[in-house]
Design a protein around this motif. Structure first.
Motif, PDB file in Angstrom:
ATOM      1  N   THR A 150       0.836  -1.195   0.000  1.00  0.00           N
ATOM      2  CA  THR A 150       0.000   0.000   0.000  1.00  0.00           C
ATOM      3  C   THR A 150       0.876   1.252   0.000  1.00  0.00           C
ATOM      4  N   TYR A 151       0.248   2.391  -0.247  1.00  0.00           N
ATOM      5  CA  TYR A 151       0.970   3.666  -0.320  1.00  0.00           C
ATOM      6  C   TYR A 151       0.416   4.636   0.721  1.00  0.00           C
ATOM      7  N   VAL A 152       1.301   5.493   1.225  1.00  0.00           N
ATOM      8  CA  VAL A 152       0.886   6.557   2.137  1.00  0.00           C
ATOM      9  C   VAL A 152       1.517   7.866   1.672  1.00  0.00           C
ATOM     10  N   ARG A 180      -5.601   4.103  -3.560  1.00  0.00           N
ATOM     11  CA  ARG A 180      -5.873   4.488  -2.179  1.00  0.00           C
ATOM     12  C   ARG A 180      -7.137   5.340  -2.068  1.00  0.00           C
ATOM     13  N   TRP A 182      -8.101   7.982   0.451  1.00  0.00           N
ATOM     14  CA  TRP A 182      -7.445   8.726   1.524  1.00  0.00           C
ATOM     15  C   TRP A 182      -8.357   8.836   2.735  1.00  0.00           C
ATOM     16  N   GLU A 323      -8.187  -0.052  -2.762  1.00  0.00           N
ATOM     17  CA  GLU A 323      -9.359   0.327  -1.985  1.00  0.00           C
ATOM     18  C   GLU A 323     -10.437   0.929  -2.881  1.00  0.00           C
TER      19      GLU A 323
END
Length: 397
Positions: A150-152, A180, A182, A323
């Motif tokens: 996953t990415y943040v 994602r 957010w 997501e």
């Protein structure tokens, strides 16, 4: 799988219909004998409500200049309220022929040549183009890839970049290609940083309706301050597979910002909605929700099938379910090929046309974007082609 009224298993022949996804392959890839899993539109028929509304409008036979009616804007407002619990004023809605043109209009309206515009990479390629094509300076705030795939957001780096004179931030929410949604906390953080520095946020929320996990929060709902410092770009195009009707609704709560945006749109004389785009949008928002819910269920099943197939047969590839969006961001880095080598391998050996991850930015090297909004039979064929190609590759190494 609950198909109810809509048969998403139906294979609709899109060849020879000027479909970019199918008929544009030779121009882009130099081949025609591959499965197209690239352009981000669905291979499903639009909702029955949309088709019926268009048929009725066609029967009328006159397709003159068209207004955004009260009922049209009401359908947009009611959809935002029902789907996202966002109460909007119908006066906030501004027409654009697409979200990408809207991004371009915003860059021109609210920045000057040489000004800095920030994007969060890897991201949809037009985000780069709407900045550089107009002589603005591109500032990149790369997302951080986690061990789980996953990415943040890198908020510390974002703060440093904003302190360096950024005038405008283009947000992708939900994010294309990493999928994602957010969180409220992430949106609050980015909103606070931009609000403190007077940075306008243009939020591309075209995938807002295509959420599987979590809940999409329109950026304008985060705070009263950011509501008056943002432009929200929406469209029924991805949601209901009507991208070819070139209809987007740009929602701008701030009167001054909205007027300035409208002035820029008017400079290019593209502020008039089409007759068919108008009726299709209204019909989609008023009668397409059941179709959408069933489409999302079908698409998610496709994703689970791909994830399981790859885990069992092609362990070199890593799949993290998004997501949101109907796009998979496939990690091919263990295959140890350059971006061009990987794309060529998939085209010539697997006979698959996907989007190169590198086209979304250097952070996308080793990744490929795959559109899975198509009948299961196409997905199964794609997986078997990929499996066979990978078996041959293993045998050669």
């Amino acid at each position: 799988m609950n198909l109810n009224k809509h048969d998403f298993n139906e294979v609709v022949n899109r060849k020879m219909t000027a479909a970019e996804k199918w008929d544009g392959m030779e121009r882009v890839f130099g081949v025609t004998d591959v499965l197209p899993l690239w352009v981000a539109d669905m291979d499903f028929k639009a909702p029955a409500s949309v088709i019926e509304a268009i048929e009725k409008r066609v029967e009328h036979g006159v397709f003159g200049y068209t207004l955004q009616t009260h009922d049209y804007k009401l359908s947009v407002a009611q959809w935002m309220q029902k789907r996202h619990q966002w109460t909007i004023d119908m006066d906030w809605i501004v027409f654009s022929p697409g979200v990408v043109p809207a991004l371009s209009f915003a860059v021109q309206a609210f920045t000057e040549p040489g000004d800095k515009v920030l994007i969060q990479t890897p991201v949809y390629p037009p985000f780069y183009q709407v900045v550089t094509n107009h002589g603005r300076e591109l500032v990149m705030n790369p997302l951080q890839l986690q061990q789980d795939g996953t990415y943040v957001m890198d908020l510390e780096a974002l703060e440093r970049s904003l302190d360096d004179g950024v005038k405008l931030l283009i947000l992708c929410s939900p994010h294309n290609p990493v999928g994602r949604v957010w969180s409220v906390e992430e949106l609050e953080a980015i909103s606070r940083l931009c609000a403190e520095r007077g940075v306008l946020i243009v939020s591309d929320e075209i995938h807002a309706d295509l959420v599987f996990e979590g809940k999409h929060t329109p950026l304008a709902m985060i705070s009263e301050q950011i509501k008056n410092q943002c432009i929200i770009c929406t469209s029924p195009s991805k949601t209901f597979n009507i991208a070819g009707l070139n209809t987007s609704n740009i929602i701008i709560p701030n009167d001054e910002i909205r007027k300035k945006f409208q002035q820029t749109v008017q400079l290019y004389a593209v502020g008039s909605i089409s007759a068919l785009g108008s009726v299709a949008t209204e019909a989609a928002y008023n009668g397409g929700e059941v179709w959408l819910d069933e489409a999302l269920e079908y698409i998610r099943d496709n994703m689970h099938y791909i994830q399981q197939f790859i885990a069992e047969h092609i362990p070199e590839i890593h799949v993290t379910l998004p997501e949101a969006t109907y796009l998979l961001w496939l990690d091919f880095r263990s295959v140890n090929m350059s971006s061009d080598e990987l794309a060529a391998f998939l085209l010539t050996q697997a006979k698959l046309a996907l989007n190169q991850g590198a086209s979304f930015g250097t952070e996308g090297e080793g990744f490929m974007r795959m559109n899975v909004a198509c009948p299961r039979s196409i997905i199964e064929e794609a997986m078997h082609r990929l499996h066979s190609a990978m078996q041959n590759l293993r045998a050669q190494r």
